[in-house]
Scaffold this active site. Structure first.
Site, PDB file in Angstrom:
ATOM      1  N   ASP A  22     -53.330  11.707 -23.539  1.00 29.19           N
ATOM      2  CA  ASP A  22     -53.113  13.280 -23.113  1.00 29.19           C
ATOM      3  C   ASP A  22     -52.202  12.925 -21.463  1.00 29.19           C
ATOM      4  OD1 ASP A  22     -51.140  15.130 -24.450  1.00 29.19           O
ATOM      5  OD2 ASP A  22     -52.617  16.490 -24.221  1.00 29.19           O
ATOM      6  N   ASN A  70     -46.168  15.188 -33.637  1.00 32.85           N
ATOM      7  CA  ASN A  70     -44.793  15.125 -32.061  1.00 32.85           C
ATOM      8  C   ASN A  70     -43.370  14.547 -32.598  1.00 32.85           C
ATOM      9  OD1 ASN A  70     -47.617  12.929 -30.779  1.00 32.85           O
ATOM     10  ND2 ASN A  70     -46.780  15.023 -30.036  1.00 32.85           N
TER      11      ASN A  70
HETATM   12  C1  IPE Z   1     -52.239  14.497 -28.937  1.00 34.40           C
HETATM   13  O1  IPE Z   1     -51.831  15.024 -27.897  1.00 34.40           O
HETATM   14  C2  IPE Z   1     -51.402  13.301 -29.550  1.00 34.40           C
HETATM   15  C3  IPE Z   1     -51.485  12.528 -29.517  1.00 34.40           C
HETATM   16  C4  IPE Z   1     -52.323  12.265 -27.666  1.00 34.40           C
HETATM   17  C5  IPE Z   1     -50.326  11.120 -29.341  1.00 34.40           C
HETATM   18  P1  IPE Z   1     -50.429  16.087 -27.559  1.00 34.40           P
HETATM   19  O2  IPE Z   1     -50.000  16.541 -25.891  1.00 34.40           O
HETATM   20  O3  IPE Z   1     -49.482  16.234 -28.905  1.00 34.40           O
HETATM   21  O4  IPE Z   1     -51.601  17.305 -28.165  1.00 34.40           O
HETATM   22  P2  IPE Z   1     -51.028  18.899 -27.952  1.00 34.40           P
HETATM   23  O5  IPE Z   1     -50.001  19.804 -28.695  1.00 34.40           O
HETATM   24  O6  IPE Z   1     -50.520  19.540 -26.415  1.00 34.40           O
HETATM   25  O7  IPE Z   1     -52.154  19.939 -28.848  1.00 34.40           O
HETATM   26  C1  IPE Z   2     -49.648  12.255 -24.550  1.00 37.03           C
HETATM   27  O1  IPE Z   2     -49.122  12.753 -23.107  1.00 37.03           O
HETATM   28  C2  IPE Z   2     -48.717  10.894 -24.816  1.00 37.03           C
HETATM   29  C3  IPE Z   2     -48.400  11.568 -26.352  1.00 37.03           C
HETATM   30  C4  IPE Z   2     -48.465  12.396 -26.853  1.00 37.03           C
HETATM   31  C5  IPE Z   2     -47.761  10.831 -26.918  1.00 37.03           C
HETATM   32  P1  IPE Z   2     -47.705  13.469 -24.079  1.00 37.03           P
HETATM   33  O2  IPE Z   2     -46.095  13.225 -23.710  1.00 37.03           O
HETATM   34  O3  IPE Z   2     -48.625  14.788 -24.571  1.00 37.03           O
HETATM   35  O4  IPE Z   2     -47.931  15.142 -22.186  1.00 37.03           O
HETATM   36  P2  IPE Z   2     -48.508  15.927 -21.896  1.00 37.03           P
HETATM   37  O5  IPE Z   2     -49.127  16.628 -22.397  1.00 37.03           O
HETATM   38  O6  IPE Z   2     -46.468  16.832 -22.359  1.00 37.03           O
HETATM   39  O7  IPE Z   2     -48.459  16.092 -20.342  1.00 37.03           O
HETATM   40 MG    MG Z   3     -49.539  16.228 -25.064  1.00 38.69          MG
END
Ligand code: IPE
Ligand code: IPE
Ligand code: MG
Length: 251
Positions: A22, A70
């Site tokens: 994340d 997502n």
């Molecule tokens: C969790 O990250 C899913 C992945 C790392 C693929 P998110 O960024 O989607 O999670 P939330 O929405 O902040 O909980």
């Molecule tokens: C994790 O990074 C990757 C996926 C969930 C695909 P994020 O895209 O969630 O990055 P933040 O949490 O918005 O910084």
């Molecule tokens: Mg995230």
């Protein structure tokens, strides 16, 4: 780095490490770049993690790459992630074969765009005989979805008379999940400072040690992996017992 590596007890490695990758978007923002830039730079961390874990002798690494939730992101970001998935698998398959890494995937894979699905299946097929380590990608994955699917499958077997409700046990349930045959993760890492599970492996992490790291995923290196394993090894895993009992078991 070698110093840190030498502190790892190779006889007490987690067999399975699960990672919520994340913070790509925030990392990109910090660098004044679009979110996709963060996702692209996250690939390097995936490579570091995979190779670092394999070198140590970890048997399974599961990476949360795309959650069912997502899909709710802007279409351009979803498309960019799917394209990155295809490009990365194509690019990395040869290295995975060289390093003895078997690719697997969990999640509602058939609902992925057809090109992503096809490339994923090709990667899985091409690496299927590798035995050093298994890299599991959680794609279009949601733990609640996985649990619902398992419940439906088991209920159907009961209706069909193949199993009695009273005979359903934890092993039955484990075998109905997409992680069938894979040991439960002993260690779960989440980067970005967020302290939540976000619908990842709910059943499987029942007794996992959790590590929440205050860095963004593109910043994750082997050192972070080593440090997380060392921290894991310094914890006492009691499984409901007392510390004295655990100490007693050792002698
Ligand atoms: C969790 O990250 C899913 C992945 C790392 C693929 P998110 O960024 O989607 O999670 P939330 O929405 O902040 O909980
Ligand atoms: C994790 O990074 C990757 C996926 C969930 C695909 P994020 O895209 O969630 O990055 P933040 O949490 O918005 O910084
Ligand atoms: Mg995230």
């Amino acid at each position: 780095m070698e110093d840190l590596k030498s502190k790892i007890n190779l006889d007490n490695l987690p067999q399975h490490i699960a990672i919520i990758m994340d913070g790509n978007g925030r990392w990109a923002k910090k660098h004044g770049q679009p979110r996709v830039f963060g996702h692209r730079n996250g690939v390097k961390a995936v490579r570091e993690t995979t190779e670092g874990a394999a070198e140590l002798g970890v048997k399974y690494v599961t990476l949360y790459a795309f959650s069912t939730e997502n899909w709710g992101r802007p279409k351009a970001e979803v498309n960019a992630l799917m394209t990155l998935l295809v490009q990365t698998i194509r690019k990395e398959v040869a290295t995975m074969n060289k390093n003895g890494i078997r690719l697997k995937a969990i999640g509602d894979l058939e609902a992925l765009p057809s090109k992503s699905y096809k490339t994923l299946m090709e990667g899985i097929e091409s690496t299927k005989d590798n035995t050093r380590m298994t890299l599991v990608l959680a794609l279009n994955y949601s733990a609640k979805w996985e649990i619902m699917r398992a419940v439906r499958g088991i209920a159907q077997e009961a209706v069909d008379g193949k199993i009695k409700p009273g005979d359903i046990d934890e092993a039955t349930f484990d075998d109905a999940l997409s992680t069938k045959g894979i040991p439960h993760p002993e260690l779960m890492i989440r980067t970005s400072g967020e302290q939540r599970i976000s619908n990842f492996l709910l059943w499987q992490i029942a007794y996992a040690e959790l590590a929440f790291l205050p860095i963004y995923w593109p910043e994750f290196t082997r050192e972070h992996l080593y440090q997380a394993i060392i921290d894991y090894q310094n914890r006492e895993r009691r499984f409901g017992k007392t510390s004295e009992q655990i100490e007693g078991d050792k002698s």
